[in-house]
Design an enzyme around this catalytic site. Sequence first.
Site, PDB file in Angstrom:
ATOM      1  N   LYS A 193      -4.800   6.924   2.990  1.00 34.56           N
ATOM      2  CA  LYS A 193      -4.636   6.510   1.594  1.00 34.56           C
ATOM      3  C   LYS A 193      -5.951   6.526   0.822  1.00 34.56           C
ATOM      4  O   LYS A 193      -5.963   6.708  -0.391  1.00 34.56           O
ATOM      5  CB  LYS A 193      -3.974   5.136   1.537  1.00 34.56           C
ATOM      6  CG  LYS A 193      -2.507   5.156   1.952  1.00 34.56           C
ATOM      7  CD  LYS A 193      -1.877   3.796   1.825  1.00 34.56           C
ATOM      8  CE  LYS A 193      -0.377   3.863   2.050  1.00 34.56           C
ATOM      9  NZ  LYS A 193      -0.020   4.398   3.369  1.00 34.56           N
ATOM     10  N   GLU A 277      -6.213  -2.112  -4.329  1.00 31.42           N
ATOM     11  CA  GLU A 277      -6.061  -1.553  -5.663  1.00 31.42           C
ATOM     12  C   GLU A 277      -5.316  -2.550  -6.540  1.00 31.42           C
ATOM     13  O   GLU A 277      -4.706  -3.506  -6.046  1.00 31.42           O
ATOM     14  CB  GLU A 277      -5.317  -0.216  -5.619  1.00 31.42           C
ATOM     15  CG  GLU A 277      -3.938  -0.282  -5.009  1.00 31.42           C
ATOM     16  CD  GLU A 277      -3.346   1.095  -4.722  1.00 31.42           C
ATOM     17  OE1 GLU A 277      -4.114   2.065  -4.637  1.00 31.42           O
ATOM     18  OE2 GLU A 277      -2.119   1.172  -4.573  1.00 31.42           O
ATOM     19  N   ASN A 312       8.353  -4.858   0.684  1.00 31.46           N
ATOM     20  CA  ASN A 312       7.794  -3.519   0.452  1.00 31.46           C
ATOM     21  C   ASN A 312       8.520  -2.422   1.223  1.00 31.46           C
ATOM     22  O   ASN A 312       7.996  -1.318   1.372  1.00 31.46           O
ATOM     23  CB  ASN A 312       6.299  -3.481   0.797  1.00 31.46           C
ATOM     24  CG  ASN A 312       5.494  -4.418  -0.069  1.00 31.46           C
ATOM     25  OD1 ASN A 312       5.633  -4.416  -1.287  1.00 31.46           O
ATOM     26  ND2 ASN A 312       4.659  -5.241   0.546  1.00 31.46           N
ATOM     27  N   GLU A 352       4.785   9.668  -4.031  1.00 27.70           N
ATOM     28  CA  GLU A 352       5.325   8.426  -4.570  1.00 27.70           C
ATOM     29  C   GLU A 352       4.477   7.934  -5.741  1.00 27.70           C
ATOM     30  O   GLU A 352       3.244   8.009  -5.715  1.00 27.70           O
ATOM     31  CB  GLU A 352       5.384   7.359  -3.473  1.00 27.70           C
ATOM     32  CG  GLU A 352       6.243   7.780  -2.283  1.00 27.70           C
ATOM     33  CD  GLU A 352       6.534   6.638  -1.337  1.00 27.70           C
ATOM     34  OE1 GLU A 352       5.915   5.563  -1.491  1.00 27.70           O
ATOM     35  OE2 GLU A 352       7.386   6.814  -0.449  1.00 27.70           O
ATOM     36  N   GLU A 365       1.093   7.163  -3.111  1.00 29.67           N
ATOM     37  CA  GLU A 365       0.755   7.778  -1.834  1.00 29.67           C
ATOM     38  C   GLU A 365       1.600   9.027  -1.659  1.00 29.67           C
ATOM     39  O   GLU A 365       2.550   9.268  -2.403  1.00 29.67           O
ATOM     40  CB  GLU A 365       1.006   6.820  -0.663  1.00 29.67           C
ATOM     41  CG  GLU A 365       2.474   6.441  -0.482  1.00 29.67           C
ATOM     42  CD  GLU A 365       2.688   5.420   0.628  1.00 29.67           C
ATOM     43  OE1 GLU A 365       1.700   4.819   1.071  1.00 29.67           O
ATOM     44  OE2 GLU A 365       3.844   5.231   1.036  1.00 29.67           O
ATOM     45  N   ASN A 367       3.790  10.969   1.348  1.00 30.98           N
ATOM     46  CA  ASN A 367       4.345  10.940   2.699  1.00 30.98           C
ATOM     47  C   ASN A 367       4.519  12.372   3.177  1.00 30.98           C
ATOM     48  O   ASN A 367       5.313  13.133   2.611  1.00 30.98           O
ATOM     49  CB  ASN A 367       5.690  10.195   2.727  1.00 30.98           C
ATOM     50  CG  ASN A 367       5.497   8.713   2.496  1.00 30.98           C
ATOM     51  OD1 ASN A 367       4.610   8.100   3.082  1.00 30.98           O
ATOM     52  ND2 ASN A 367       6.307   8.129   1.633  1.00 30.98           N
TER      53      ASN A 367
END
Length: 745
Positions: A193, A277, A312, A352, A365, A367
Amino acid sequence: MSQHITRVGSRLLNSSRSTTRTPFPTLLLYTRQFSSHSGSFNRLSYQQKARSIYSRNNKYVRHCLATVRRSSTKAQEYRKTFDKLLVANRGEIACRIIKTARKMGIRTVAVYSELDSKARHVQLADEAVCLGDAQSYLSISRILDAVRHTNAQAVHPGYGFLSENPIFVKALENEGIIFVGPSAGAIAAMGDKIQSKLIAHASGVHCIPGYDGEVETAQKALQVAHDIGYPVMVKASAGGGGKGMRIAWNDDELKEGFKLAKQESKSSFGDDRMLIEKYIDQPRHIEIQILGDKHGNVIYLPERECSIQRRNQKVIEESPSVHVDPETRRKMGEEAAALAHHVKYNSAGTVEFLVDANRNFYFLEMNTRLQVEHPITEFVTGLDLVEQMLYSAAGYPLSIQQKDIQLHGWAIESRVYAEDPSKYLPSIGRLLVYQEPQQSLKHIRCDSGIEEGTDIAVEYDPLLCKLTTHGDTRDDAIQSMIHALDEYVIKGVTHNIPLLRSVVGHPRFRAGKAITTNFLAEEYPDGYRTSDLSVCDLQHLAAVNAAMWAKKEASMGDKTDRWDVWVQVTDEHNGHMRETKLNITRTDIDKFKASSPGSEDFSFKTNWPLNGLLARASMIESGQELVVQYLDDLDFGFRIQYRGDKFKVVVMNEQQHELAKYMKQKPKEQSSDLVISPMPGRIVSVAVKKGDKVIQGAEVAVVEAMKMQNVLRTTRDGTVKTIHVQKGNAVKAGQLLIEFEEDEQ
């Protein structure tokens, strides 16, 4: 010498027994002949072949092999890709990959752990190789051994496990084996990330404000948070699936969240690097599916909305999003494609974004794998994403261009989990009854890797099934989902269908305009709780159950066509009991008329095979349809499930109702000075010792289940009397962990 036959999944293992030690048993290898229409077995032909069974860490690793001969008649011609594909995964995604491989004429190899020896994916594959213990799906060396042993040409990783591990991809490349997915370089770049955010900046993709680097200590985390301002999101650099993530609104939450996220990340991914972040409050989680090939082509597909989440982790997804207009879709898609081009992406992947109320979007991010929720994209595009991945891996250019992509209708996916929806805690046990809703190629799809009798273990993700529905409009898809959830029967484990049913029927969800990632926290702040039935719904449910009771009575010789009854309906979740008095008259074989003091009469018809799992009823005047799940018999009624919730329904005549008033009620249990494990799992830490004085809300232990860490806290002030567990212990749900004694006043 005698023969000893054991069964591993659908394979037969023939090991020789004698007084002489035989290190290598003999394997019965059998060939399955498939029907050209249904894929069912026509006959079994057995061939006895010697196969060595080798030892790893003093354990036999058994290779259970079988081959499939298919009919030469094909409904559709597929381009040549691979002769044999190994699926390095388990459960529903392994079954789903095998399904596409089979239609493309590719033979498949399943791998499995000892816990999964009877799993569906093992039975579906042409060959199967046992890897070892529960964690062996993460063993690169064992999977490489399986590839060598079976001569597989390619490996599909599914999602999770090794699907985003560049070391695994490199190891396959060194063996000359094709990885069905992106390159090791793309995975390494986008799977981290920290690095992916730098690449996104370089690609011109909008990014969330934050610290562009690793945050090594809690002190550094505090410094970053003070620089960018609360709230902040603590995230594992190598993370995914909601693991290793915490939201912090102040210093105390950040210090605790940083510690837990770091531990979770280490446990789940073997990598505890963290980043921080800015947390975008009230966002939508919207993602773009991309497809690439080895010739530099990349296209994007319609977005998926994944805002309904708990901890999440996604629970309900849909495509397209109510919030995204064509211009925003184009911009998001073009940025996703630009990012993919930057890393020479050559397979299926997902970018995403977080999207605010004004349709500003920020990179979250990427995937680098097939997403769990890919079925909704397949419904609205007509594409088979696994097929596209296999063609790309085999070196074919994309057969479709961006201009070819069209959006067809609406699709919604519900993730059916074995978990308590009131606390989001996993449930384990055996599926005593398991019946999926009737599937339709056009409207309903179930992706699962389980069946009746399957044991749900704590070692793996609690996902039971991905239930997907499609319709011409969003309302059509929602209505199909409601119907499918009502007909979904699961007994033996606690499941989240009550929550799913409540969400898709919720006015806020159905309107679609105010959906954010905070939806569940706002609408179900204490976890899922049942809602009271309206007076009309209560009357209808009571009448249908009275008719079901009448049918049972008739089966025992009762010829009555008219009943005056009291019906008591008790919500099992909150214990709330309501009752109504009804006059029920049979007007035809399965038609009834109901009347109640102070209410309008209504007529209905029922369809319930005696003791069948599902009872269907329709109200004749309104056309309303009811689906009732019959769970168990009671002395004077049934246990049922209705709209996802469980009820005890008691049907009594006037005399029985009067006598019931004199029955003693069971006293309520008093709370004790105990800390009980709310779930099966493993003790990660114990924060107290004997004699410690604690205040209400203090952390006493952390239990890990399904790779998620759960903090247990005290509900009152007190002194620790006894600690029954220590770090590393495996615990069961309901197991006593810590005892307290009251402090003297």
